[in-house]
Structure formats: structure tokens, C-alpha cells
Design a protein around this motif. Structure first.
Motif, short mmCIF file in Angstrom:
data_model
loop_
_atom_site.label_atom_id
_atom_site.label_comp_id
_atom_site.label_asym_id
_atom_site.label_seq_id
_atom_site.Cartn_x
_atom_site.Cartn_y
_atom_site.Cartn_z
N GLY A 142 0.86 -1.08 0.14
CA GLY A 142 0.05 -0.10 -0.15
C GLY A 142 0.98 1.20 -0.26
O GLY A 142 2.02 1.33 -0.47
N LEU A 152 -4.02 1.86 3.41
CA LEU A 152 -4.47 0.55 2.54
C LEU A 152 -5.47 0.71 1.73
O LEU A 152 -6.48 1.30 2.25
CB LEU A 152 -4.54 -0.46 3.64
CG LEU A 152 -3.44 -1.04 4.51
CD1 LEU A 152 -4.04 -2.10 5.60
CD2 LEU A 152 -2.62 -1.76 3.71
N PRO A 156 -5.69 -5.27 -2.18
CA PRO A 156 -4.37 -5.21 -2.83
C PRO A 156 -3.97 -5.78 -3.77
O PRO A 156 -4.55 -6.96 -4.24
CB PRO A 156 -3.68 -5.40 -1.23
CG PRO A 156 -4.39 -6.61 -0.66
CD PRO A 156 -5.90 -6.17 -1.06
#
Length: 306
Positions: A142, A152, A156
Motif C-alpha cells: 500500500g 491501505l 491489494p
């Protein structure tokens, strides 16, 4: 496409929109296929390399498939064959997908990528190294900065996806920097070897490791390299020599690809957050032309949607 010079542009802006679109290969998935397109192309590339396929062949094959997938997604050669198309019919569709996005690509490179889809190489498949699966399971950190809490953004990307997209970007950028595309491709495919074993704590974590950082990175990278047999191990190791700086054309092409992907990954989240219904219904024609469009438009109007 004009080439790189010390006083001219540092990157070819004409490729921008294509690179944005290719980044979405990290996010496209299909039923019955594990992982994103980018993740699967990463594994396919390494299997071909361990199977003894020439790195140059792998670099252009994977890049051509990525460009075709930008619009066709998983309507790939395997699906088209299963759906009853012959090789020539499938090739026509795949080349059409590539042509739909490859206008800004350097002409000679575009012709070579098109040829990869017209007459695909027979890629023998070797064992998939363990680091491939580990990188696919390892999330990226992140947005991190020393002294600040991380930001974040879900979901991801993983390191396999990042490496694949940087490798494809690197091939496309290579003509601008007059770099060897195969070296750039291999360097990018291998540039996060350490993260197969090392969790990603980002820039913040790296700074907190202090003097221990590079010995740990080196040790973890060697673990991944040791999974490769000679001469592939030496070939990949030689390609990785361009990673530390931008002193070579290959180093410049790699670092351009890497920085572009890192920032576009964040831009994708911001783009999604600012999407409007004007774009969705107007520009993108979510309710598109067809025999029932008039009725659908009335339904949306009477339901006060949006």
C-alpha cells in the motif's frame, strides 16, 4: 515514437492510456481460472522459462497476450479453441484485440507482437518455481511513508501481478529508451524475488530495518534464484544487474515501468472513487443500444435511477 534523450521527455506520454488499461489485468478474473490475468501470465511466463523457452520468445509472447487481453480479457486462445474456432479464426480475434489498443506502440514492436498472435510459439512448460506462488500470495504494502501510518487500499495487488505488469510495460517502453526488451522483461519478472519470503512492510518497514535491509533482501533474493537451474539462473541474475540504478537504457526502461505501475495502481482506486453516473450511463453506455433500450430508459426514468 521519439527516443529518450537527456534533454527531452523522460517517458513517452503517447503510451499512457494503454498502460492504464493494461494495469487492469491485475483485476480481471474469470470462473474456473484461479487468480487474475496478470497473475496467471506471470506463472505462465516462468513455466515457459523453466521449460527452456528462449527468454526473448517468452518476453514477446507474454506481452502480446497481455495486449490482446486488455480488451478481450479471458477470451484467449484456449477459450476460443474450446468454443470451436480454428487457429486462424482465433488468431484473427486475438490480433483484433491487440490492434484495438496498440496504436501508440512503436511500429516494429507492434508488428512483432502481432506476429506472436498470428503464429504463436510452441511454449514448452517446465515446473513453476515455488517463488511464483509465494509472490502471488504476498500482498503489496500500500502507500507507506516513514513516520506516518500506512494507507491501505482494498483489494491489494500482489507481487506477481505487479511484476508481470512492470515486465509488460518494460517491453513496450524499451524502444523509447533503446533498451533490450528481453533484459528489461526478465529484470522486471525477477525484481521482487525477495518478497517471495519477505513480507512487504513498504518504505516504512525498509527504513526501520536500517543496515539490516540489504543483507536481508539479498539473502531472500538468493533463495528465489536458487530455485532456477543453470543457465536460466545466470541469465536472470545478469538481467537483475540493471535494477539498482538508471545508468543503462535497460535500467531506465525498468524504473520507468516500475514507477508508472506503482502510481497507476493508486490512481485506479482514485478513479473508481470519483466515477459518476454521467460517465457510466453517458460515455460508457451501460444501458446500450438494442431492441429494448427505449423500454429500459423508461424503466430507469420512472424508477428515478440514478
Amino acid at each position: 515514437m521519439a527516443g529518450f534523450s537527456e534533454t527531452g521527455p523522460a517517458a513517452p506520454v503517447a503510451l499512457r492510456e494503454l498502460l492504464v488499461e493494461l494495469g487492469d489485468l491485475k483485476r480481471v478474473r474469470s470462473a474456473g481460472r484461479a487468480g487474475s490475468i496478470a497473475e496467471r501470465l506471470f506463472a505462465q511466463g516462468w513455466a515457459a522459462l523453466t521449460g527452456g523457452v528462449a527468454p526473448e520468445t517468452v518476453a514477446f509472447d507474454i506481452t502480446a497476450k497481455a495486449l490482446a487481453a486488455a480488451r478481450l480479457c479471458d477470451l484467449d486462445a484456449a477459450f476460443l479453441a474450446a468454443a470451436g474456432l480454428d487457429e486462424a479464426q482465433a488468431a484473427d480475434i486475438l490480433v483484433a484485440g491487440l490492434d484495438a489498443v496498440s496504436g501508440p506502440v512503436e511500429a516494429g514492436l507492434r508488428d512483432r507482437l502481432r506476429a506472436c498472435l498470428r503464429e504463436p510459439a510452441a511454449l514448452s512448460s517446465g515446473p513453476v518455481p515455488a517463488f511464483v506462488g509465494a509472490l502471488a500470495q504476498q500482498p503489496r504494502a500500500g502507500v507507506t511513508c516513514p513516520g506516518k501510518p500506512r494507507i491501505l487500499l482494498e483489494p491489494p495487488e500482489n507481487h506477481a501481478e505487479h511484476c508481470l505488469v512492470v515486465a509488460v510495460y518494460g517491453v513496450l517502453l524499451s524502444p523509447f529508451y533503446r533498451a533490450d526488451p528481453t533484459t528489461v522483461f526478465l529484470a522486471a519478472m525477477a525484481h521482487h524475488f525477495h518478497n517471495a519470503a519477505m513480507p512487504d512492510a513498504g518504505f516504512t518497514g525498509e527504513m526501520l530495518l536500517g543496515d539490516h535491509l540489504w543483507p536481508i533482501v539479498g539473502r531472500c533474493s538468493e533463495w528465489a534464484l536458487d530455485e532456477l537451474e543453470p543457465p536460466l539462473r545466470e541469465t536472470v541474475g545478469a538481467a537483475r544487474l540493471v535494477l539498482p540504478d538508471d545508468a543503462t537504457a535497460e535500467g531506465r526502461a525498468f524504473h520507468a515501468a516500475d514507477s508508472i505501475d506503482r502510481v497507476l495502481q493508486i490512481a485506479q482506486h482514485l478513479r473508481a472513487a470519483t466515477l459518476t453516473m454521467d460517465t457510466v450511463l453517458g460515455e460508457m453506455e451501460l444501458v446500450h443500444a438494442g431492441p429494448v433500450k427505449a423500454f429500459q430508459d423508461r424503466v430507469l426514468t420512472d424508477m428515478r435511477i440514478p
